[in-house]
Design an enzyme around this catalytic site. Structure first.
Site, PDB file in Angstrom:
ATOM      1  N   GLU A  70       0.973  -1.025  -0.005  1.00  0.00           N
ATOM      2  CA  GLU A  70       0.245   0.250  -0.224  1.00  0.00           C
ATOM      3  C   GLU A  70       1.045   0.930  -0.218  1.00  0.00           C
ATOM      4  O   GLU A  70       0.422   2.317  -0.700  1.00  0.00           O
ATOM      5  CB  GLU A  70      -0.761  -0.007   1.081  1.00  0.00           C
ATOM      6  CG  GLU A  70      -2.345  -1.250   1.250  1.00  0.00           C
ATOM      7  CD  GLU A  70      -1.859  -2.408   1.588  1.00  0.00           C
ATOM      8  OE1 GLU A  70      -1.151  -3.005   1.767  1.00  0.00           O
ATOM      9  OE2 GLU A  70      -2.440  -3.332   1.117  1.00  0.00           O
ATOM     10  N   HIS A 139     -10.824  -4.938   9.063  1.00  0.00           N
ATOM     11  CA  HIS A 139     -11.418  -5.273   8.121  1.00  0.00           C
ATOM     12  C   HIS A 139     -12.774  -3.854   8.319  1.00  0.00           C
ATOM     13  O   HIS A 139     -13.852  -4.186   7.075  1.00  0.00           O
ATOM     14  CB  HIS A 139     -11.978  -6.389   7.347  1.00  0.00           C
ATOM     15  CG  HIS A 139     -10.337  -6.709   6.733  1.00  0.00           C
ATOM     16  ND1 HIS A 139      -9.242  -7.136   7.454  1.00  0.00           N
ATOM     17  CD2 HIS A 139     -10.516  -6.785   5.649  1.00  0.00           C
ATOM     18  CE1 HIS A 139      -8.442  -7.483   6.717  1.00  0.00           C
ATOM     19  NE2 HIS A 139      -9.028  -7.630   6.114  1.00  0.00           N
TER      20      HIS A 139
END
Ligand SMILES: Cc1ncc(C[n+]2csc(CCOP(=O)(O)OP(=O)(O)O)c2C)c(N)n1
Ligand SMILES: Cc1ncc(C[n+]2csc(CCOP(=O)(O)OP(=O)(O)O)c2C)c(N)n1
Ligand SMILES: [Mg+2]
Ligand SMILES: [Mg+2]
Lengths: 335, 329, 335, 329
Positions: A70, A139
């Protein structure tokens, strides 16, 4: 896709996900420097299947699968944006923006200013937010408040397919780094979306429902919750206005304040953690801007101050629901 | 460096003299920076490049003006070598409106689109992504440009470097990662921070990786040229490890250094390994220059830098209203 | 170090930096599992020289120089804290917490909850904040609002040498991850510090100055600014109360609200960016808690919404000063 | 694996049979997980370990109960191999109070101090720091423990892995990084994400790095044992690359996989490379077991897992009041 015509443009019912993809596809057709990169965005079209079909139309050179890096590909996008591309990076779960903070905050957000206005960073980060998907603490977060805090970034939280398309196109054309948060639970939500080109300027709130007695100021997924609560409130004779700021920065303060000046009561709804989050800023803006008009303290409703639990009955307690908003509004209106 | 079989061309001689001059320019520039600090004329701190001049010069001489570089907190040498003007640099260092960044960036953030300088960066390894991204653009736009990412060996500690090398190799990007190993990260010896083998760290990601004597400007240039040509012709990313030394402290205020390195060590590098001294000696030996000529180079640059300082000192600060400009484009 | 005696304990004038070091040294003597790690913390004792001398007393095994790997050694500390150590990590500039967000937010903050209370993470992250050091945009930020937003973390902002020592000792003994922000510009500030052991509980605000007409609620470096402004206000007959929450989370809401209930006016001062930051939360807490007592909107004063500029005359505009606070307070009090 | 010269001991046979049994336990457990998903009894998703059993079992059999492991989103196998009870695991998967984490963690966060399980992690590479830190503690506290960090090859993309390996080597920590290369990161082939040479990526940081057939439990065990012994005796960190395959989708809902991998490929691994089948065959060949005995193992574990599921399905959810507990210790 059922179709109607609105202001000369064909209008279809699209899902939120389809609206996003349409915005991207249109911008990619319009501007060859727009490209998309992220994990599993190409063949897979993301795990949410939001991007399915883009690879086929635009090819591997413009729809790029990246390693699970990322920070790496976000940083790459910063440099690409400075030098002629308009990259859109896809961060699968908003929880992973933790890994991109340096690239976005110390680099993307500051390049223009630090260079005295010489370099620009026209990039978009698309990422997700939202709980109640039984995905547990890593998440399920809605961490947009962090980016809102950072000068140099713009932050967009669309709440309908129509807004998603128009705002994403505006974000891609913007000359600054823009972070675009999509609620995972809304991808399948349907709404009217015109065919073809339109943009929605960043910094303009939208009144999703007109009302007189209380303002429900809501972002992203919370707009639907607010609308649901407003319908319930109507049944007991309370007329709720639902205001969606749409972009957290720039922030349309005037629209929020005007609404509350009219209604004299406000609830702020946002799926991020309530503490030190978006609700605090909006509540504070309103408490100041509508100080002499408020009949009751501004009420904030965000995610509970706990890591999101996996267990469904616990997770459901952590975010505002139509019912809890209804009750809070009723109480605030003294009923 | 030039092998015995190749005759020396006049271009080569011109290049060598230019590189010598550029190294002296950097040293004189940095001397003035130290002065400004000592005379309390400069806000904040600065990190001097003195001792490392051969790297910036050797690498940047292998680049076109339109090629990109990214730089670090120790970035003045890279800027100058890529063609920046000392006037605007000093103005920036003093926070003046006439500076490269209108005074908003300062020593650690000089950037200049006109010379392909994407900016110095005060985050260790903070520009690895930017350089890789510039190479990505060059590749996509097909404009034939190359990007060089300069960084100190301290950046080897940052994971993002490996993420970028992986991406660069997967996408075959024209980027060269230039590691300036000056033996210290602030006040700690690099061996305390760096396990294993540095070149292998790049090779493991498929990059061509070479090391070079960072005090020998001709060696740096020759190797850099090869890697730049390779990148430009589609050969992909590479890694250039330059062994070097900074003569001054980590920053201008780092005066007492004995607790982390010895005076002898400093003395040895300054006397035996100095890139300017050694290049000067070689130029004289090879009869490409004589001592008076080299002395004139130094004098010219010294006075040029002094004038640039005067310009910067006299230049006005930005107006208060400018503080809120340039946040958004 | 001039000495006096206070409640049986010898009291010296120490700098803020000395107070920090003393707290660390005492805790390291008391508990052999406490160790310190970070960049240039050993021989150099940090670039700010805060830790000088610890290496000599405690050795290389407990005062560890690390590579420039903020994520790496923060993550290492999380695991070490779970398994019997009490690590203190040193992040040189608060701007670099960008690199530690995943380790702190997705790991440290959540381990206890996600494991159903089975694992604990008793670690401290010490880092810095504060501008006006002519260090430009990447070395001047005060990013504590991000961590305040995260359930599972505690956040401490000491404003005096006395508080620094007592709060740091409490932080080290806490069973949770605690982030401790030190303003770089305060390291040389002197104050009375008792010798030997004392702790200050996390979650208890401190009234730094009693007043009647307006509450200046200030964090970290802004406490001194508030005190300076209060002295100026006194000269024009306005009595200002200065309240220091000391810990942002847990937050002593009652103390803040009680002060404002008394004074009916409040300014919130914090060196982080004003937007979506600490000032928003505190202002919102007060606007709600003291709703019926406020005579004017709560005023927020934080860093300007710009990357911190290098140029001194510009940089000085970005943060509240005694003068700007004085003026804001005067206006708020209608003078 | 055992060389011809070494006679087989009864301990060895017991180990082999135990490893066989453990692999079957994992497969039966995961079979039930899939069932729970299909029958819509499980909230959310889960990532099955089927096909990769030899790695968790081979490695964990080389560990003491007090040694540490960290695990991933695909973590059930690691938990079981380290000694977790299926009852509490299923309860956790269903979000029940009786689960390892009182239902708060779910499939991706099972943790258990009693078996040294520091927790599964849903951030790719999220536990590299934790495992390294546990090894740091072991080293400082001198308790002789070792830490194993399991991760998929997707984690090779994350820079923090290299930061941790560097730290581990500098501090000589007893940690073993076990990379499970099952060829895919979600829906993308690992070769699209991974430039260069995987083993060299660890060697570059000074680690001993070896690869092993991840479908051969005896091979995994033998190599793991050597690396564990090495770590325990102060030899420092190492890296074990296990080549393997996941039979199912990335998660239980990933049913149509042809767009990223072929049915033939899946078929080949399932029929020719299955760790349980092959170990079973070998045990029979070597006369350490016969087919009916192995069949009984499977039946026993199947019924054990079914009972565990029943327990979990019947178990109550946590009370609403618990949502705000365990945020702070
Ligand atoms: C992410 C980050 N961590 C720490 C620092 C503080 N810092 C500035 S320079 C430096 C040392 C850099 O060493 P090296 O990369 O070798 O460059 P050199 O100064 O030797 O040229 C450190 C630790 C920083 N600027 N950024
Ligand atoms: C930081 C981060 N990025 C992305 C994801 C989404 N994600 C979950 S599993 C996965 C693939 C992991 O592949 P690998 O590491 O090979 O493990 P495998 O699933 O093959 O066992 C991805 C991208 C994540 N959980 N964390
Ligand atoms: Mg160095
Ligand atoms: Mg994999």
């Amino acid at each position: 896709m059922p179709e109607t015509v609105m202001g000369g443009q064909k209008v279809r019912e699209l899902t939120f996900a389809q609206a996003i993809k349409e915005a991207l596809a249109e911008e990619m057709r319009r501007d060859s420097t727009v490209c998309i990169m992220g994990e599993d965005v190409a063949e897979a079209g993301t795990p949410f299947k939001v991007l399915s079909g883009l690879l086929e139309e635009f090819g591997k050179d413009r729809v790029l699968d990246t390693p699970i890096s990322e920070a790496g590909f976000t940083g790459l996008a910063v440099g690409a944006a400075m030098t002629g591309m308009r990259p859109v990076v896809d961060i699968m779960f908003g929880d992973f923006i933790t890994l991109t903070m340096d690239q976005m905050v110390n680099q993307a957000a500051k390049v223009h200013y630090m260079s005295g206005g010489k370099w620009k960073v026209p990039m978009v980060m698309r990422t997700t937010m939202g709980a109640t998907r039984r995905s547990a603490a890593q998440h399920s977060q809605s961490l947009h408040a962090w980016y809102c805090h950072v000068p140099g970034l713009k932050v967009v939280l669309p709440s309908t397919p129509y807004d998603a398309k128009g705002l994403l196109k505006a974000a891609i054309r913007d000359e600054n780094p823009v972070v675009f948060f999509e609620d995972k639970m809304m991808y399948k939500m349907k709404g009217s979306v015109p065919e073809g080109d339109y943009t929605i300027p960043l910094g303009v709130a939208d009144i999703k429902r007109v009302g007189e007695d209380i303002s429900l100021i809501a972002t992203s997924s919370m707009v639907q919750v607010a609308l649901g609560a407003a319908a319930m409130l109507e049944e007991i004779g309370i007329s709720a206005e639902v205001v969606d700021p749409r972009t957290m920065w720039p922030l349309d303060e005037k629209a929020l304040i005007d609404s509350v000046k009219k209604t004299s009561r406000a609830i702020i709804l946002d799926e991020g953690y309530e503490r030190y989050g978006v609700t605090a800023e909006l509540a504070s803006v309103i408490a100041t801007g509508a100080f002499y008009d408020l009949d009751a303290p501004v009420k904030r409703m965000g995610a509970m101050h706990v890591p999101i639990p996996f267990s469904p009955p616990l997770e459901d307690l952590t975010v505002p629901t139509e019912q809890t908003v209804f009750e809070a509004a009723r109480k605030l209106c003294g009923r | 460096m030039t092998t015995a079989t190749q005759p020396t061309t006049s271009q080569e001689v011109a290049l060598w003299l230019r590189m010598y001059r550029q190294m002296v320019a950097i040293r004189e520039f940095e001397g003035q920076v130290n002065e400004l600090y000592t005379r309390a004329l400069m806000p904040g701190l600065a990190h001097l490049y003195i001792g490392e001049e051969a790297i910036a010069v050797g690498v940047c001489e292998a680049l076109e003006r339109t090629d990109y570089i990214t730089s670090t907190h120790r970035g003045h040498g890279h800027c100058l070598a890529k063609g920046a003007s000392p006037d605007q640099m000093f103005a920036e260092l003093l926070g003046k409106k006439a500076g490269y960044c209108k005074g908003k960036g300062g020593s650690m953030h000089i950037a200049d689109p006109a010379t392909g300088n994407l900016g110095a960066n005060a985050i260790v390894c903070g520009s690895a992504g930017i350089a890789t991204g510039a190479a990505f653009s060059a590749n996509r736009l097909g404009n034939g440009r190359v990007a060089v990412c300069f960084f100190g060996e301290g950046a080897l500690g940052q994971g993002v470097l490996y993420e970028e090398m992986n991406l660069a190799q997967l996408f075959k990007l024209p980027v060269i990662y230039v590691c300036e190993n000056n033996l210290y990260t602030e006040y700690t010896h690099y061996s305390e921070c760096t396990a294993g083998d540095v070149l292998m760290r790049a090779q493991a990601f498929g990059l061509e990786a070479v090391s070079v004597d960072g005090q020998d400007v001709r060696a740096v240039h020759q190797t850099a040229q090869r890697l730049v040509d390779r990148a430009r012709s589609g050969g992909g990313p590479s890694f250039l490890l330059c062994n070097t030394y900074r003569y001054h402290g980590h920053h201008v205020g780092d005066i007492n250094r004995e607790y982390y390195r010895s005076k002898q060590e400093e003395h040895m590098w300054k006397t035996e390994r100095d890139p300017i001294l050694n290049m000067g000696k070689w130029l004289i030996e090879q009869k490409h220059a004589d001592a008076p000529a080299l002395g004139r180079v130094q004098q010219e640059l010294e006075s040029e830098m002094k004038k640039a300082v005067e310009f910067a000192v006299a230049a006005p600060y930005p107006n208060a209203s400018e503080v809120e400009e340039d946040v958004y484009a």
